[in-house]
Design a protein around this motif. Sequence first.
Motif, PDB file in Angstrom:
ATOM      1  N   LEU A 261     105.394 -13.409 -20.970  1.00  0.00           N
ATOM      2  CA  LEU A 261     104.748 -14.405 -20.328  1.00  0.00           C
ATOM      3  C   LEU A 261     104.941 -15.838 -20.637  1.00  0.00           C
ATOM      4  O   LEU A 261     104.441 -16.689 -20.118  1.00  0.00           O
ATOM      5  CB  LEU A 261     103.184 -14.312 -20.852  1.00  0.00           C
ATOM      6  CG  LEU A 261     102.202 -12.978 -20.295  1.00  0.00           C
ATOM      7  CD1 LEU A 261     100.978 -13.151 -20.648  1.00  0.00           C
ATOM      8  CD2 LEU A 261     102.304 -13.174 -18.728  1.00  0.00           C
ATOM      9  N   ILE A 262     106.134 -15.961 -21.094  1.00  0.00           N
ATOM     10  CA  ILE A 262     106.725 -17.247 -21.327  1.00  0.00           C
ATOM     11  C   ILE A 262     107.324 -17.639 -19.911  1.00  0.00           C
ATOM     12  O   ILE A 262     107.882 -16.678 -19.216  1.00  0.00           O
ATOM     13  CB  ILE A 262     107.832 -17.484 -22.386  1.00  0.00           C
ATOM     14  CG1 ILE A 262     108.598 -18.672 -22.400  1.00  0.00           C
ATOM     15  CG2 ILE A 262     109.018 -16.439 -22.188  1.00  0.00           C
ATOM     16  CD1 ILE A 262     109.523 -18.851 -23.773  1.00  0.00           C
ATOM     17  N   THR A 263     107.364 -18.758 -19.473  1.00  0.00           N
ATOM     18  CA  THR A 263     108.088 -19.182 -18.133  1.00  0.00           C
ATOM     19  C   THR A 263     109.690 -19.027 -18.363  1.00  0.00           C
ATOM     20  O   THR A 263     109.953 -18.871 -19.210  1.00  0.00           O
ATOM     21  CB  THR A 263     107.746 -20.641 -17.750  1.00  0.00           C
ATOM     22  OG1 THR A 263     108.401 -21.456 -18.553  1.00  0.00           O
ATOM     23  CG2 THR A 263     106.281 -20.775 -17.788  1.00  0.00           C
ATOM     24  N   ILE A 264     110.220 -18.617 -16.882  1.00  0.00           N
ATOM     25  CA  ILE A 264     111.641 -18.562 -16.998  1.00  0.00           C
ATOM     26  C   ILE A 264     112.298 -19.883 -17.568  1.00  0.00           C
ATOM     27  O   ILE A 264     113.157 -19.611 -18.044  1.00  0.00           O
ATOM     28  CB  ILE A 264     112.036 -18.240 -15.376  1.00  0.00           C
ATOM     29  CG1 ILE A 264     111.591 -16.974 -15.060  1.00  0.00           C
ATOM     30  CG2 ILE A 264     113.524 -18.449 -15.105  1.00  0.00           C
ATOM     31  CD1 ILE A 264     111.826 -16.451 -13.412  1.00  0.00           C
ATOM     32  N   LYS A 265     111.666 -20.961 -17.064  1.00  0.00           N
ATOM     33  CA  LYS A 265     112.300 -22.155 -17.487  1.00  0.00           C
ATOM     34  C   LYS A 265     112.206 -22.094 -19.178  1.00  0.00           C
ATOM     35  O   LYS A 265     113.229 -22.505 -19.893  1.00  0.00           O
ATOM     36  CB  LYS A 265     111.749 -23.355 -17.097  1.00  0.00           C
ATOM     37  CG  LYS A 265     112.119 -24.769 -17.540  1.00  0.00           C
ATOM     38  CD  LYS A 265     111.785 -25.869 -16.704  1.00  0.00           C
ATOM     39  CE  LYS A 265     112.376 -27.140 -17.130  1.00  0.00           C
ATOM     40  NZ  LYS A 265     111.860 -28.274 -16.393  1.00  0.00           N
ATOM     41  N   GLY A 266     110.963 -21.733 -19.772  1.00  0.00           N
ATOM     42  CA  GLY A 266     110.850 -21.885 -21.366  1.00  0.00           C
ATOM     43  C   GLY A 266     111.918 -20.780 -21.776  1.00  0.00           C
ATOM     44  O   GLY A 266     112.499 -21.277 -22.844  1.00  0.00           O
ATOM     45  N   ALA A 267     112.037 -19.695 -21.271  1.00  0.00           N
ATOM     46  CA  ALA A 267     112.938 -18.670 -21.926  1.00  0.00           C
ATOM     47  C   ALA A 267     114.412 -19.183 -21.708  1.00  0.00           C
ATOM     48  O   ALA A 267     115.014 -18.851 -22.722  1.00  0.00           O
ATOM     49  CB  ALA A 267     112.732 -17.452 -21.012  1.00  0.00           C
TER      50      ALA A 267
ATOM     51  N   GLU B 113     110.445 -33.458 -23.028  1.00  0.00           N
ATOM     52  CA  GLU B 113     109.786 -32.825 -21.867  1.00  0.00           C
ATOM     53  C   GLU B 113     108.971 -31.792 -22.039  1.00  0.00           C
ATOM     54  O   GLU B 113     109.354 -31.019 -22.887  1.00  0.00           O
ATOM     55  CB  GLU B 113     110.952 -32.338 -20.869  1.00  0.00           C
ATOM     56  CG  GLU B 113     110.426 -31.707 -19.522  1.00  0.00           C
ATOM     57  CD  GLU B 113     111.560 -31.519 -18.644  1.00  0.00           C
ATOM     58  OE1 GLU B 113     111.439 -30.228 -18.222  1.00  0.00           O
ATOM     59  OE2 GLU B 113     112.799 -31.859 -18.864  1.00  0.00           O
ATOM     60  N   ILE B 114     107.817 -31.800 -21.614  1.00  0.00           N
ATOM     61  CA  ILE B 114     106.964 -30.592 -21.774  1.00  0.00           C
ATOM     62  C   ILE B 114     106.726 -29.338 -20.656  1.00  0.00           C
ATOM     63  O   ILE B 114     107.195 -29.766 -19.439  1.00  0.00           O
ATOM     64  CB  ILE B 114     105.438 -31.351 -21.601  1.00  0.00           C
ATOM     65  CG1 ILE B 114     105.359 -32.197 -22.665  1.00  0.00           C
ATOM     66  CG2 ILE B 114     104.505 -29.716 -21.788  1.00  0.00           C
ATOM     67  CD1 ILE B 114     103.689 -32.781 -22.704  1.00  0.00           C
ATOM     68  N   VAL B 115     107.405 -28.265 -21.140  1.00  0.00           N
ATOM     69  CA  VAL B 115     107.555 -27.102 -20.303  1.00  0.00           C
ATOM     70  C   VAL B 115     105.922 -26.334 -20.441  1.00  0.00           C
ATOM     71  O   VAL B 115     105.841 -25.825 -21.589  1.00  0.00           O
ATOM     72  CB  VAL B 115     108.509 -26.047 -20.613  1.00  0.00           C
ATOM     73  CG1 VAL B 115     108.952 -25.149 -19.719  1.00  0.00           C
ATOM     74  CG2 VAL B 115     109.780 -27.299 -20.684  1.00  0.00           C
ATOM     75  N   PRO B 116     105.153 -26.394 -19.472  1.00  0.00           N
ATOM     76  CA  PRO B 116     103.934 -25.707 -19.676  1.00  0.00           C
ATOM     77  C   PRO B 116     104.217 -23.992 -19.997  1.00  0.00           C
ATOM     78  O   PRO B 116     105.125 -23.494 -19.246  1.00  0.00           O
ATOM     79  CB  PRO B 116     103.310 -26.097 -18.432  1.00  0.00           C
ATOM     80  CG  PRO B 116     104.264 -26.262 -17.509  1.00  0.00           C
ATOM     81  CD  PRO B 116     105.317 -27.073 -18.071  1.00  0.00           C
TER      82      PRO B 116
END
Length: 260
Positions: free
Chosen positions: A15-21, A105-108
């Motif tokens: 459930l982490i976003t693709i960008k976060g991963a 930068e915040i990555v939701p």
Amino acid sequence: MKVYIIGAGPGDPDLITIKGARLVETCPIVLYTGSLVPQRVIERAAPTATVLDSSKMTLEDIISILEEAKKKDQDVARVHTGDPSIFGSTAEQMRKMDELGIPYEIVPGVSSFTAAAAMLGKELTLPEVSQSVVITRAEGRTPMPAKEKLETFASTGATLVFFLSVLHIRKIAEELIPHYGKNCPVSIVQKATWPEQKIITGTLETIVSKVKEEKITATAIIFVGKVLDCHDFADSRLYASDFSHKFRKANKKQIVSETT
């Protein structure tokens, strides 16, 4: 150099976003909240990355690491649980970074409260029942602002969502019963989406004993409101045949038949 404040999601590493991963995989420094972020999320880090657990650090320790990263021109994946914008303890870090000229930068991410609602299979806003969700916490060692007392929120009848509050469940129930009634449904999800996830349901009258019986003391989201056990709510107008909107015209024949 940039610090990426990443919401890792509620627990399920998928459930982490693709960008976060991607950022966890590529940043040379990974600084994560070890008390809550799943290890499988951090295992994405490159073998050459410096991986640090911030759970025992102070704010000063964390900022010192970020300052050193800036000197070395190294990006940092600052990994938090859930979504950084809700009870994330990120604001004080951003304030210090602003003072020091450290870009970020915040990555939701997926919040634990939305994940918990999904585990319950519930929509928190139902037409003509509750169209508002109040996200709050019970007053404990951290005082609440004067205008954010529980009775103020309770007077609205909205769906209530509590973070960081399960130890105060008795106080919550006592303060809400005069507004919601003792039979108002309550659901608690502990460690939503984790393998050890636990769900208990009850009412404002019964929930205290159930929490005690299940020994739930932390990492739990509390929901209070009629939406949790409501089945006679009105259908949304969005899909009604007699309702027009930008993407669909109302069925005129349907409207005529209903008015004759």
